[in-house]
Design a protein around this motif. Structure first.
Motif, PDB file in Angstrom:
ATOM      1  N   ILE A   1      -5.756 -22.901 -13.525  1.00  0.00           N
ATOM      2  CA  ILE A   1      -4.528 -22.103 -13.458  1.00  0.00           C
ATOM      3  C   ILE A   1      -3.355 -22.975 -13.881  1.00  0.00           C
ATOM      4  N   ARG A   2      -2.492 -22.452 -14.730  1.00  0.00           N
ATOM      5  CA  ARG A   2      -1.244 -23.147 -15.088  1.00  0.00           C
ATOM      6  C   ARG A   2      -0.087 -22.284 -14.589  1.00  0.00           C
ATOM      7  N   SER A   3       0.815 -22.908 -13.827  1.00  0.00           N
ATOM      8  CA  SER A   3       2.030 -22.234 -13.354  1.00  0.00           C
ATOM      9  C   SER A   3       3.239 -22.929 -13.942  1.00  0.00           C
ATOM     10  N   TYR A   4       4.132 -22.160 -14.559  1.00  0.00           N
ATOM     11  CA  TYR A   4       5.393 -22.694 -15.066  1.00  0.00           C
ATOM     12  C   TYR A   4       6.508 -22.363 -14.083  1.00  0.00           C
TER      13      TYR A   4
ATOM     14  N   GLU B   1      -4.333 -17.634 -15.809  1.00  0.00           N
ATOM     15  CA  GLU B   1      -5.681 -18.192 -15.739  1.00  0.00           C
ATOM     16  C   GLU B   1      -6.031 -18.720 -17.118  1.00  0.00           C
ATOM     17  N   ILE B   2      -6.603 -19.919 -17.162  1.00  0.00           N
ATOM     18  CA  ILE B   2      -7.017 -20.516 -18.430  1.00  0.00           C
ATOM     19  C   ILE B   2      -8.535 -20.459 -18.496  1.00  0.00           C
TER      20      ILE B   2
ATOM     21  N   ILE C   1      -4.740 -15.817 -19.552  1.00  0.00           N
ATOM     22  CA  ILE C   1      -4.623 -14.465 -19.027  1.00  0.00           C
ATOM     23  C   ILE C   1      -3.565 -14.469 -17.925  1.00  0.00           C
ATOM     24  N   TYR C   2      -2.510 -13.657 -18.112  1.00  0.00           N
ATOM     25  CA  TYR C   2      -1.428 -13.624 -17.125  1.00  0.00           C
ATOM     26  C   TYR C   2      -1.967 -13.318 -15.734  1.00  0.00           C
TER      27      TYR C   2
END
Length: 301
Positions: A203-206, A216-217, A233-234
């Motif tokens: 998961i990447r959070s900005y 989700e990556i 995927i958002y």
């Protein structure tokens, strides 16, 4: 309004942000430190704690007139080499000292600032602080002691290793890596970060100011950064994770960041790291999240 971008046109993220700001009617220039001291001029006065930049084309900007400075990439200085190594060392140190003084004199103008940059480089401390503020992290060992690595390896079903500072991708630790002569040679050159492998989803959070966006990556690679086919995927950020994202960002002295997590099958988020100046164009394109617009708002507020 005047905004500086610490980078150059060679960086696509810097170029994109500069063009987006110009389209909003904002005056923007690159602060390319590779041009200092040969072409870029810096002046700074310690008593009044201000100074000015003179760009290679002759334009001059006072530090007091610069609204914000966006830190994208930092390339140090570019001092011409001399035949005498001692004066060259002095020249490099003098150039870095003035540049750092200029960069640290107005930390409120920076997104992100020098102190946050320095902290980002100490990855073990980053993990320790995350854990201290209540964020779950993987079991981690940072060492150049082969015996400690063997003890750690025997405690978990799967273990990964990666550089302490960064610059290379994570790999699974295998029995071949644990061959004692191979380990002793490698560890005599450099320590290493060892972690328990966390099964689950990347998961990447900005975080941009108070805004948080996650995705989700989907990747089959251990380290998604080496997978050019990875899909984003958002993902609606859970309230507790959004709160943790904002807490991490503040604790690390950041105004914007990209936070990497592993989402376990049981729904638990495990913190991996917070990126000081993350790439964002691919994320924005695939998810539709308005990263650029939020950065502009952050830089113009």
């Amino acid at each position: 309004m005047k905004i500086l971008i610490l980078s150059s046109s060679e960086d696509i993220h810097a170029a994109h942000l500069k063009q987006s700001l110009i389209e909003k009617g904002i005056t923007v220039e690159y602060l390319d430190t590779r041009l200092f001291p040969t072409k870029l001029k810096i002046s700074w006065q310690p008593i009044i704690q201000t100074g000015c930049l003179t760009f290679p084309d002759g334009k001059k900007w006072d530090l007091a007139d610069i609204n914000k400075i966006f830190w994208r990439t930092f390339s140090g200085v570019n001092v011409p080499k001399s035949t005498n190594s001692y004066p060259n060392t002095i020249a490099i140190n003098d150039s870095i000292s003035l540049l750092r003084s200029f960069m640290r004199s107005k930390p409120e103008k920076w997104v992100n600032d020098w102190e946050a940059y320095q902290f980002h480089k100490e990855k073990p401390l980053q993990l320790s602080l995350a854990n201290k503020i209540g964020v779950n992290i993987p079991a981690t060992l940072v060492t150049n002691d082969a015996e400690e690595i063997l003890n750690f390896y025997q405690s978990y079903s799967e273990v990964i290793f990666k550089p302490v500072y960064g610059g290379s991708h994570a790999q699974f630790l295998t029995k071949e890596h644990l061959e004692i002569n191979r380990m002793n040679l490698a560890l005599s050159i450099s320590p290493v970060t060892i972690q328990e492998y966390i099964p689950g989803t990347n998961i990447r959070s900005y975080v941009i100011g108070e805004k948080v966006y996650s995705a989700e990556i989907r990747s089959s690679s251990l380290d998604f950064r080496e997978d050019k086919q990875a899909k984003l995927i958002y993902l609606e950020t859970p309230k507790d994770i959004k709160k943790q994202c904002l807490t991490i960002t503040k604790a690390f002295g950041l105004k914007w960041t990209g936070i990497d997590w592993r989402l376990q099958p049981n729904g638990e988020y495990i913190f991996l790291e917070a990126n000081f100046s993350p790439m964002f164009l691919h994320f924005e394109k695939q998810t539709g999240c308005p990263i650029t617009q939020n950065l502009i708002e952050l830089l113009t507020s």
